[in-house]
Each structure stands twice: as structure tokens, then as C-alpha cells.
Design an enzyme around this catalytic site. Structure first.
Site, PDB file in Angstrom:
ATOM      1  N   GLN A 109       0.832  -1.199   0.000  1.00 30.38           N
ATOM      2  CA  GLN A 109       0.000   0.000   0.000  1.00 30.38           C
ATOM      3  C   GLN A 109       0.863   1.243   0.000  1.00 30.38           C
ATOM      4  OE1 GLN A 109      -1.266   0.587   4.538  1.00 30.38           O
ATOM      5  NE2 GLN A 109      -1.574  -1.539   3.864  1.00 30.38           N
ATOM      6  N   HIS A 111       0.115   5.726   0.865  1.00 28.12           N
ATOM      7  CA  HIS A 111      -0.849   6.678   1.399  1.00 28.12           C
ATOM      8  C   HIS A 111      -0.698   8.003   0.664  1.00 28.12           C
ATOM      9  CE1 HIS A 111      -1.465   3.714   4.466  1.00 28.12           C
ATOM     10  NE2 HIS A 111      -0.197   3.775   4.814  1.00 28.12           N
ATOM     11  N   GLU A 136       4.090   7.620   7.951  1.00 28.51           N
ATOM     12  CA  GLU A 136       4.095   6.694   9.088  1.00 28.51           C
ATOM     13  C   GLU A 136       5.518   6.416   9.545  1.00 28.51           C
ATOM     14  OE1 GLU A 136       0.381   3.774   7.926  1.00 28.51           O
ATOM     15  OE2 GLU A 136       2.327   3.369   7.036  1.00 28.51           O
ATOM     16  N   HIS A 281       4.744   0.244   0.639  1.00 28.54           N
ATOM     17  CA  HIS A 281       5.271  -0.528   1.765  1.00 28.54           C
ATOM     18  C   HIS A 281       4.254  -1.593   2.167  1.00 28.54           C
ATOM     19  CE1 HIS A 281       2.860   2.720   3.547  1.00 28.54           C
ATOM     20  NE2 HIS A 281       2.554   1.842   4.491  1.00 28.54           N
ATOM     21  N   ARG A 300      -4.220   0.566  -2.192  1.00 28.46           N
ATOM     22  CA  ARG A 300      -3.656  -0.785  -2.124  1.00 28.46           C
ATOM     23  C   ARG A 300      -3.170  -1.273  -3.485  1.00 28.46           C
ATOM     24  NH1 ARG A 300      -8.146  -0.627   1.075  1.00 28.46           N
ATOM     25  NH2 ARG A 300      -7.767  -0.952   3.308  1.00 28.46           N
TER      26      ARG A 300
END
Length: 429
Positions: A109, A111, A136, A281, A300
Site C-alpha cells: 500500500q 498513502h 508513518e 510498503h 492498495r
């Protein structure tokens, strides 16, 4: 609510990829902090959420009032005036703090950044429930494996040359253009670097846009090669990884876009990686502390039965190609604390959060923190002790979660030598 320190109840998620029953750190923390939680040994326990995100909001341990409501009643006191002004919220933390316990690979995925997050949320609120970005940081609390970012280009070129089914899936012409055209050592932002990224995008796009039947037939050849000819691969760990993930997601595109195209990252406890918005990642196995900007947006690519947004994914990625070592966080001593044990700062290059690990390393005593210019959430991951601010002194055991208001000086007092905490915080400057 005038208290500068209070305990929180954190909720958990039982996604299919989570560790099962009491093998999960999430289950252990949830049950240890809440006697009403009975661990079901046949169910997965995947994520513990700490923060104000509406999907799983944290609550005051004693009153059960949502943390977001407590903040809304006193935004400046609970967030700090600088953070209220900077992040334009009077009720929410800008970060979401989690523990993840991973048994099976998560979807490959990425973001979206802030601009794309806003656009996708307007266009498709069902699949993109937030309008924010989601960089993240993952900190291993047990041995961890994951995929993080595209491999260095020379490794990818070698893989294309060694593995015929990979070359065939990409297309012989595109594969040849990639291998001949990449410039190793290109300076970031240079014309050569831009060309490298376009070549990488062409390879990734062809893999992601192949039909399910074509992917399945090529995956069967790849799995057979991993079984029969492991020496064909340029990394000795790849064949076993391909076979392991094929058992979880048979003949999946992730065997190509993940195993062959992304860095395989292995972390020991305490090591950390930072995952920028728009970098691909996936987490494979292990227990981690995770902190992110407060969003639940996911685009995804593979290893998932869920919605795959291939068009947006191919268009949005940065196509950076750094090594694993380049993506690991540099661990820094934290200057605004003192006493027994030590505090390490994980400080990613974004505004929304940083994380402190405090570990007593076999010693006993007290570790003191100066007040920070913003709110914090603390979780105890190991051992036991106390957390104190002013006259408030609270027991801290594995899984116990606490909120600390801005400017509160705090002491951690250990009861045993294994006492370990993680503290996510945000400051306006």
C-alpha cells in the site's frame, strides 16, 4: 478536566492479518489494561489505537468520556495554543498512535499526500474516509519484517535479467529499456533521477496492469523457480519469502510488485523506519509501535482481497529508490529528560509527531521529563512502574495508556528493570 495526566482506554481492531490470541502483543496489552477483555485464542488481534480518530476513539479511563470531547472542552489547555493554530483543530490530535501485531502480510500500500488525500476523499469517500496525508513511522518491539520502498535500481535490473517470468510480465521492451536506461548514482532531483523514476514507473505500471490470468500464470513459474532454482535470485532470502507469501496469497501480484520490486526490511527491537506519503510498503510479520498523521487512507496494490486503486496508485507514487539503510531512522538522545535509564528520540521529517522510547536497561529509579509544548500519549510496553505529574501518580503496567497535557513535567518511576514506555508527542515548532 483540569488534570495534566490521566489514564486512557484504547480500542483494538481484529483484522485478519493480526496475530492470533494471546500470541499478539495487542491482545496482551488490551487484556492487561482492561479485565473485561477475554482473549479468544482463535481470533486475530491486529491493532491497538491510541488517539482521537473517530473510528476507534480513546476514552478517559475513569469517566469514559472520549478524549476528543475532553480536548474540545479545553483546546488550548489540552493541545497547546500553538498546535491549535498550526493544525486547525480544536478537538483532535494531529497524530494516531498504534501497536500492531502482524501474523500475515498486510496489503502492499501507499498513502496519499495532503493534496491527493483531499481530492480522493471528495471523489470516493467510501474508500478514502479522510482528507489528510498519512506518513508513518514504525518502531520494532519484536523482530520485524516488512517491505519499504522500491529497491535500488541496479538490484531491480539484476532481478529482471535473472528472472524470465518477471521480465515477461513487465514486457521485454520495457525491461530492456529499464536495464539499459537507468543511471546509478543519479543525484536526487536531477534530470537523470527524473528519468530513472519514469523508467521505474513504466515497470511498475506494467506489473500492476497485467490481467489476473497473466499474473497467475507468471506467479506459478516464479513459485516453481523459488522451489527448484533458488540460486537464480540475487538475494538468498527471496525464494523462502516468495514461498511463504504465496501460501498466504496464492499467485498474487504482490509476489512481483512486493517480493521482487520492494526492499525487504528486517528490524530488531528498537530499530525504526520512516515511510513517507506516496511510498509503497507492507508489513510482513512482527510487533511494532506505529505513529502516523491522523488518517486512515490507504491505496492498495497487492496481497489484499480489498479494493485496489491501480490507476491512482501508479500515478501517485514518488518512485524513490532508496536502500533500507537510507530509510532507517537515526536514533537521537533526548536532551529534555534526565535520571535513571535513557530516552531515545525518533524524530521523522514531518510536523505531526515524534516518539520517545524510555528504557531503564536493568536499572531502577526515576526518569524526569521537562514539560513539552504539546500533548503526548504514552504506552507501557514492558515491565511496570509509575507515571507521575504533580500530585497525580498512576500505576503503569504493560498495555496501560496515558494522556499528558502540554507543559506537564513528568516522572517515570520503575518498579522493575524491564520498564519500557513509548511516548508520541507533537510540538508546534
Amino acid at each position: 478536566m483540569s488534570a495534566k495526566l490521566f489514564r486512557l482506554d484504547a480500542g483494538y481492531q481484529q483484522y485478519d492479518w493480526g496475530k492470533i490470541g494471546s500470541s499478539s502483543a495487542v491482545a496482551q496489552y488490551a487484556a492487561n489494561s482492561d479485565p473485561s477483555v477475554q482473549i479468544e485464542e482463535d481470533k486475530p488481534y491486529a491493532e491497538l489505537w491510541m488517539g482521537t480518530h473517530h473510528k476507534v476513539p480513546s476514552r478517559h479511563h475513569d469517566t469514559k468520556v472520549a478524549l476528543s470531547d475532553l480536548i474540545a472542552a479545553n483546546p488550548e489547555g489540552m493541545l497547546g495554543s500553538g498546535n491549535v493554530e498550526k493544525f486547525h483543530s480544536r478537538k483532535d490530535l494531529p497524530f494516531l498512535f498504534k501497536v500492531l501485531s502482524i501474523e500475515k502480510v498486510l496489503s502492499i500500500q501507499a498513502h496519499p499526500d495532503k493534496n491527493l488525500g483531499r481530492r480522493l476523499h471528495i471523489q470516493d469517500p467510501k474508500n478514502y474516509p479522510d482528507d489528510n496525508h498519512k506518513p508513518e513511522m514504525a518502531i520494532a518491539i519484536s523482530d520485524f519484517e516488512g517491505f519499504c520502498g522500491f529497491k535500488p535500481l541496479e538490484e531491480l535490473a539484476e532481478e529482471l535479467q535473472r528472472i524470465p517470468e518477471f521480465r515477461s510480465l513487465v514486457g521485454e521492451d520495457i525491461a530492456a529499456q529499464f536495464c539499459a536506461g537507468i543511471k546509478v548514482g543519479a543525484q536526487e532531483g536531477s534530470e537523470e533521477d527524473k528519468s530513472n523514476r519514469k523508467l521505474l514507473q513504466s515497470v511498475f505500471s506494467n506489473v500492476m496492469n497485467a490481467s489476473d490470468d497473466v499474473i497467475a500464470s507468471h506467479a506459478r513459474h516464479l513459485v516453481e523457480r523459488a522451489k527448484q532454482s533458488p540460486a537464480d535470485f540475487n538475494n538468498e532470502t527471496l525464494p523462502a519469502l516468495i514461498l511463504r507469501l504465496n501460501e498466504q496469497f496464492p499467485e498474487d501480484v504482490g509476489l512481483f510488485c512486493g517480493c521482487l520490486m520492494l526492499n525487504h526490511c528486517v528490524l530488531k527491537a528498537g530499530e525504526s523506519i520512516f515511510l513517507r506519503a506516496k511510498d509503497p510498503h507492507a508489513y510482513i510479520t512482527g510487533d511494532i509501535i506505529e505513529c502516523m498523521a491522523a488518517s486512515d487512507n490507504v491505496v492498495r496494490a497487492g496481497f489484499t482481497p480489498k479494493f485496489k486503486d491501480v490507476k491512482n496508485l501508479v500515478e501517485m507514487l514518488t518512485y524513490s529508490y532508496d536502500s533500507v539503510e537510507d530509510q532507517k531512522m537515526k536514533l537521537l538522545p533526548f536532551a529534555r529528560s534526565s535520571g535513571s535509564g535513557d530516552s531515545i528520540l525518533y524524530n521523522p521529517p514531518i510536523e505531526e509527531f515524534a516518539v520517545l522510547q524510555t528504557n531503564f536497561h536493568g536499572s531502577t529509579g526515576t526518569h524526569h521529563f521537562d514539560g513539552l509544548d504539546g500533548p503526548s500519549i504514552v504506552i507501557t510496553t514492558n515491565g511496570s512502574g509509575y507515571i507521575q505529574s504533580g500530585d497525580v501518580r498512576l500505576k503503569a503496567e504493560a498495555g496501560y495508556v496515558f494522556f499528558i497535557a502540554p507543559h506537564a513535567e513528568v516522572d517515570l518511576q520503575t518498579e522493575d528493570s524491564n520498564f519500557t514506555t513509548y511516548r508520541a508527542f507533537v510540538e508546534p515548532n
